[in-house]
Motif scaffolding. Sequence first.
Motif, PDB file in Angstrom:
ATOM      1  N   SER A   1       0.788  -1.264  -0.142  1.00  0.00           N
ATOM      2  CA  SER A   1       0.071   0.120   0.019  1.00  0.00           C
ATOM      3  C   SER A   1       0.843   1.332  -0.006  1.00  0.00           C
ATOM      4  CB  SER A   1      -0.793  -0.043   1.245  1.00  0.00           C
ATOM      5  OG  SER A   1      -0.057   0.134   2.376  1.00  0.00           O
ATOM      6  N   GLY A   2       0.251   2.347  -0.107  1.00  0.00           N
ATOM      7  CA  GLY A   2       1.086   3.703   0.003  1.00  0.00           C
ATOM      8  C   GLY A   2       1.250   4.036   1.471  1.00  0.00           C
ATOM      9  N   TYR A   3       1.811   5.412   1.692  1.00  0.00           N
ATOM     10  CA  TYR A   3       1.835   5.626   2.934  1.00  0.00           C
ATOM     11  C   TYR A   3       1.646   7.228   3.298  1.00  0.00           C
ATOM     12  CZ  TYR A   3       6.521   8.115   2.035  1.00  0.00           C
ATOM     13  OH  TYR A   3       7.308   9.160   1.517  1.00  0.00           O
ATOM     14  N   TRP A   4       1.407   7.578   4.448  1.00  0.00           N
ATOM     15  CA  TRP A   4       1.169   9.066   4.790  1.00  0.00           C
ATOM     16  C   TRP A   4       2.426   9.377   5.501  1.00  0.00           C
ATOM     17  CZ3 TRP A   4      -3.141  11.639   3.489  1.00  0.00           C
ATOM     18  CH2 TRP A   4      -4.095  10.957   3.104  1.00  0.00           C
ATOM     19  N   ARG A   5       2.612  10.827   5.153  1.00  0.00           N
ATOM     20  CA  ARG A   5       3.914  11.437   5.840  1.00  0.00           C
ATOM     21  C   ARG A   5       3.561  12.854   6.407  1.00  0.00           C
ATOM     22  NH1 ARG A   5       7.324  12.212   1.683  1.00  0.00           N
ATOM     23  NH2 ARG A   5       7.235  14.545   1.311  1.00  0.00           N
ATOM     24  N   MET A   6       3.685  13.098   7.576  1.00  0.00           N
ATOM     25  CA  MET A   6       3.220  14.188   8.200  1.00  0.00           C
ATOM     26  C   MET A   6       4.264  14.985   8.838  1.00  0.00           C
ATOM     27  SD  MET A   6       0.736  11.835   8.754  1.00  0.00           S
ATOM     28  CE  MET A   6       0.972  10.935  10.053  1.00  0.00           C
ATOM     29  N   GLY A   7       4.397  16.375   8.538  1.00  0.00           N
ATOM     30  CA  GLY A   7       5.574  17.110   9.006  1.00  0.00           C
ATOM     31  C   GLY A   7       4.885  18.640   9.286  1.00  0.00           C
ATOM     32  N   VAL A   8       6.019  19.359   9.871  1.00  0.00           N
ATOM     33  CA  VAL A   8       5.904  20.839  10.265  1.00  0.00           C
ATOM     34  C   VAL A   8       7.346  21.290   9.972  1.00  0.00           C
ATOM     35  CG1 VAL A   8       6.317  20.261  12.493  1.00  0.00           C
ATOM     36  CG2 VAL A   8       5.044  22.471  11.668  1.00  0.00           C
ATOM     37  N   ASN A   9       7.387  22.576   9.434  1.00  0.00           N
ATOM     38  CA  ASN A   9       8.626  23.331   9.283  1.00  0.00           C
ATOM     39  C   ASN A   9       8.274  24.780   9.846  1.00  0.00           C
ATOM     40  OD1 ASN A   9      10.037  21.361   7.582  1.00  0.00           O
ATOM     41  ND2 ASN A   9       8.783  21.667   5.817  1.00  0.00           N
TER      42      ASN A   9
ATOM     43  N   ALA B   1       5.688   2.759   4.365  1.00  0.00           N
ATOM     44  CA  ALA B   1       7.297   3.204   4.358  1.00  0.00           C
ATOM     45  C   ALA B   1       7.928   2.913   5.752  1.00  0.00           C
ATOM     46  CB  ALA B   1       7.157   4.721   4.264  1.00  0.00           C
ATOM     47  N   ALA B   2       6.949   3.182   6.760  1.00  0.00           N
ATOM     48  CA  ALA B   2       7.700   2.825   8.136  1.00  0.00           C
ATOM     49  C   ALA B   2       7.909   1.527   8.337  1.00  0.00           C
ATOM     50  CB  ALA B   2       6.596   3.451   9.054  1.00  0.00           C
TER      51      ALA B   2
END
Length: 265
Positions: free
Chosen positions: A206-214, A240-241
């Motif tokens: 499956s795909g994956y989610w990536r959460m971030g903040v800059n 991904a994880a």
Amino acid sequence: MPTTACCSTLRRATHKRAAPLLVAAFGITLSAPTWGNSWQGSLGAGATYAPDYLGSDDYDTRVLPVLNLAYGDLLSINVRDGIEWHAVRQGNWTASPFIGYTFGRDNKGDISQFEKVDGGATLGLRVSYQQGPWRYSVAGSTPISGDVEGAKFSARAALRMPVDQRTFFTLSPSVTYSNEKWTDSLFGVSAQDSARSGVASYTPDSGYWRMGVNASLSYALTPEWTATSFIGTTYLTGSAADSPIVDELGSEWQALGGISLSYRF
């Protein structure tokens, strides 16, 4: 030749033919004499301390180019978003097709025995909405060259506000979804990679989610020169994880920091 290999070869050939045409189209747009506007923006350089590759827990310092250019209200160019043509503007809404770039994977350290994944150009569409100091955007893109395949979708909010007459603060939370093909391109472990490295083979399902903040803080040294410091963090999830590249050799948490100096004209 197997059907899958044939389709893959045809797709790559099509991408290679399409890329020069897309670049030429944007070149014509850049040189259009009817716009009657002029270039403005900033150029510079800096340094960033970031993971060797997405998912790594080893960090390295590298040179960071600073490029933010605009041609009137119709075109913008920057390192993060690529070349955007603001084709539709309606009130606070903007729709912009763009040519960007996705990084591949330079195999260093723990995955030095893996086959390199070349980055390449991407083609996409971004829709944004400006509301006071906040700018909200959603985008989708797909590679047209390189080794990465699939599609990626992202949503981002960006706040830019003055601290004083010389200082500006920005904050940008984001979430990104990469589909199964994209995930496999960067986090899959082929049988050949496994044999060379000893890392277990892995195929994402499956795909994956990536959460971030800059966040960044910019200070105007003079009307033309600006110094900026920035930090950010990203968290990888899903397939991904679960990849050995991240789960065994790296980390779901990714961080970065850096400084830059730019000249505005």
